[in-house]
Design an enzyme around this catalytic site. Structure first.
Site, mmCIF file in Angstrom:
data_model
loop_
_atom_site.group_PDB
_atom_site.id
_atom_site.type_symbol
_atom_site.label_atom_id
_atom_site.label_comp_id
_atom_site.label_asym_id
_atom_site.label_seq_id
_atom_site.Cartn_x
_atom_site.Cartn_y
_atom_site.Cartn_z
ATOM 1 N N LYS A 15 1.340 -1.178 0.112
ATOM 2 C CA LYS A 15 -0.478 0.194 0.237
ATOM 3 C C LYS A 15 0.476 1.305 0.313
ATOM 4 O O LYS A 15 0.700 2.395 -0.778
ATOM 5 C CB LYS A 15 -1.279 0.308 1.275
ATOM 6 C CG LYS A 15 -1.994 -0.519 1.416
ATOM 7 C CD LYS A 15 -3.138 -1.263 2.041
ATOM 8 C CE LYS A 15 -2.078 -0.634 3.928
ATOM 9 N NZ LYS A 15 -1.238 -1.689 4.563
ATOM 10 N N ARG A 90 -9.128 2.250 9.967
ATOM 11 C CA ARG A 90 -8.856 0.554 10.086
ATOM 12 C C ARG A 90 -9.092 -0.338 10.284
ATOM 13 O O ARG A 90 -9.157 -1.483 10.926
ATOM 14 C CB ARG A 90 -7.151 0.572 10.696
ATOM 15 C CG ARG A 90 -6.278 -0.240 11.103
ATOM 16 C CD ARG A 90 -5.438 -0.170 9.333
ATOM 17 N NE ARG A 90 -4.219 -0.749 10.407
ATOM 18 C CZ ARG A 90 -2.801 -0.015 9.538
ATOM 19 N NH1 ARG A 90 -3.066 0.538 9.225
ATOM 20 N NH2 ARG A 90 -1.649 -0.920 10.203
ATOM 21 N N ARG A 127 11.836 -6.846 4.608
ATOM 22 C CA ARG A 127 11.384 -5.414 5.009
ATOM 23 C C ARG A 127 12.073 -4.552 6.702
ATOM 24 O O ARG A 127 12.756 -4.285 6.783
ATOM 25 C CB ARG A 127 10.267 -4.902 4.878
ATOM 26 C CG ARG A 127 10.034 -3.554 5.246
ATOM 27 C CD ARG A 127 8.870 -2.717 4.805
ATOM 28 N NE ARG A 127 7.738 -2.761 6.085
ATOM 29 C CZ ARG A 127 6.079 -2.697 6.333
ATOM 30 N NH1 ARG A 127 5.591 -2.132 5.480
ATOM 31 N NH2 ARG A 127 5.491 -3.291 7.349
ATOM 32 N N ARG A 133 12.346 -1.983 11.274
ATOM 33 C CA ARG A 133 11.118 -1.546 11.935
ATOM 34 C C ARG A 133 10.153 -2.440 13.093
ATOM 35 O O ARG A 133 10.446 -3.879 13.199
ATOM 36 C CB ARG A 133 9.748 -1.483 10.731
ATOM 37 C CG ARG A 133 9.559 -0.254 10.801
ATOM 38 C CD ARG A 133 8.517 -0.045 9.523
ATOM 39 N NE ARG A 133 6.804 -0.980 10.471
ATOM 40 C CZ ARG A 133 6.308 -0.195 9.074
ATOM 41 N NH1 ARG A 133 5.601 0.090 8.250
ATOM 42 N NH2 ARG A 133 4.653 -1.029 9.983
ATOM 43 N N ARG A 144 -0.522 -8.964 13.586
ATOM 44 C CA ARG A 144 -1.189 -7.835 12.840
ATOM 45 C C ARG A 144 -2.222 -8.139 11.677
ATOM 46 O O ARG A 144 -2.689 -7.707 10.891
ATOM 47 C CB ARG A 144 -0.010 -7.232 12.089
ATOM 48 C CG ARG A 144 0.589 -6.021 13.372
ATOM 49 C CD ARG A 144 2.355 -5.452 12.464
ATOM 50 N NE ARG A 144 2.244 -4.776 11.907
ATOM 51 C CZ ARG A 144 3.525 -4.708 10.783
ATOM 52 N NH1 ARG A 144 4.607 -5.444 11.450
ATOM 53 N NH2 ARG A 144 3.420 -4.104 9.741
HETATM 54 P P1 AMP Z 1 0.971 1.240 8.620
HETATM 55 O O1 AMP Z 1 2.267 1.753 8.707
HETATM 56 O O2 AMP Z 1 0.057 0.766 8.550
HETATM 57 O O3 AMP Z 1 1.739 -0.774 8.493
HETATM 58 O O4 AMP Z 1 0.528 0.829 10.513
HETATM 59 C C1 AMP Z 1 1.960 0.426 11.825
HETATM 60 C C2 AMP Z 1 1.321 0.322 12.540
HETATM 61 O O5 AMP Z 1 -0.077 1.387 12.924
HETATM 62 C C3 AMP Z 1 -0.114 -0.353 13.253
HETATM 63 O O6 AMP Z 1 0.021 -2.056 13.098
HETATM 64 C C4 AMP Z 1 -1.016 -0.105 14.242
HETATM 65 O O7 AMP Z 1 -0.321 -0.431 15.626
HETATM 66 C C5 AMP Z 1 -0.658 1.595 13.471
HETATM 67 N N1 AMP Z 1 -1.878 2.597 13.092
HETATM 68 C C6 AMP Z 1 -1.879 2.332 12.095
HETATM 69 N N2 AMP Z 1 -2.382 2.653 11.174
HETATM 70 C C7 AMP Z 1 -3.518 3.080 12.843
HETATM 71 C C8 AMP Z 1 -5.295 2.897 12.518
HETATM 72 N N3 AMP Z 1 -5.529 3.945 11.703
HETATM 73 N N4 AMP Z 1 -5.776 2.713 14.063
HETATM 74 C C9 AMP Z 1 -5.074 2.234 14.871
HETATM 75 N N5 AMP Z 1 -3.776 2.086 14.653
HETATM 76 C C10 AMP Z 1 -2.948 2.324 13.102
#
Ligand code: AMP
Length: 185
Positions: A15, A90, A127, A133, A144
């Site tokens: 994404k 989300r 990654r 990360r 996740r």
């Molecule tokens: P991402 O980079 O989108 O994979 O997000 C990494 C982490 O950030 C996720 O595993 C969540 O812990 C947190 N996160 C990102 N976006 C959201 C959201 N809309 N709601 C809740 N947690 C989020």
């Protein structure tokens, strides 16, 4: 009003990469809650500290924290001409709040990047090696993905016929072509 896009897909589904290419091509802001939360974490802010407790174990950060961030971001001038949301909403609650706050046209096109689960795990482990990360270890990755199935995937049904499914396997360029095709149609 411009284009108001949402990218949905499993963690590690590409994404972020596709969102960067699309927003550059369309000249709209890329609004990634994951990036915003990581920035908050790095800055050592109170919000960052609270969010990191959830992020490091792969849980979702509480809705009120994320919603406040997104509301503030969408109110900025550059979002008036459209935007691409990456990683938000989300879950159903966040989607409902977004509709309440911005209205029914908060999102007009949804791209759902479909990627095979084994490939997602492989990409995320790679990654982890490259970017380091803190939430990219095997246990957190599996968690996740479970959260994605339980909380985020129901959004596909929620948004119904606004969702365009795109095969997310192949080269970055091939996937971008498919996404661009969907956005042009
Ligand atoms: P991402 O980079 O989108 O994979 O997000 C990494 C982490 O950030 C996720 O595993 C969540 O812990 C947190 N996160 C990102 N976006 C959201 C959201 N809309 N709601 C809740 N947690 C989020």
């Amino acid at each position: 009003m411009g284009r108001r896009l949402l990218f949905l897909g499993p963690p590690g589904g590409g994404k972020g990469t596709q969102a960067k290419l699309v927003t550059r091509a369309l000249g709209i802001p890329h609004i990634s809650t994951g990036d915003m939360l990581r920035e908050a974490m790095e800055s050592g802010s109170e919000l960052g500290k609270r969010a990191s407790e959830y992020m490091v174990v792969g849980d979702l950060v509480p809705d009120d924290l994320v919603v406040a961030l997104v509301e503030e971001r969408l109110a900025r001038d550059d979002a008036a001409g459209g935007y691409l949301l990456d990683g938000f909403p989300r879950n159903l609650r966040q989607a409902e709040i977004l509709t309440e706050v911005v209205g029914d046209d908060a999102i007009n096109t949804i791209i759902y990047l479909c990627v095979d689960e084994d490939e997602v795990v492989e990409r995320l482990l790679k990654r982890a090696e490259i970017e380091g990360r803190s939430d990219d270890n095997e246990e957190t990755i599996r968690h996740r993905i479970e959260i994605f199935h339980g909380e985020t995937e129901p959004l596909v049904t929620y948004y119904g016929d606004r969702v365009r499914r795109v095969e997310g396997t192949g080269s970055v360029e091939d996937i971008f072509c498919r996404v661009a095709c969907e956005l042009a149609s």
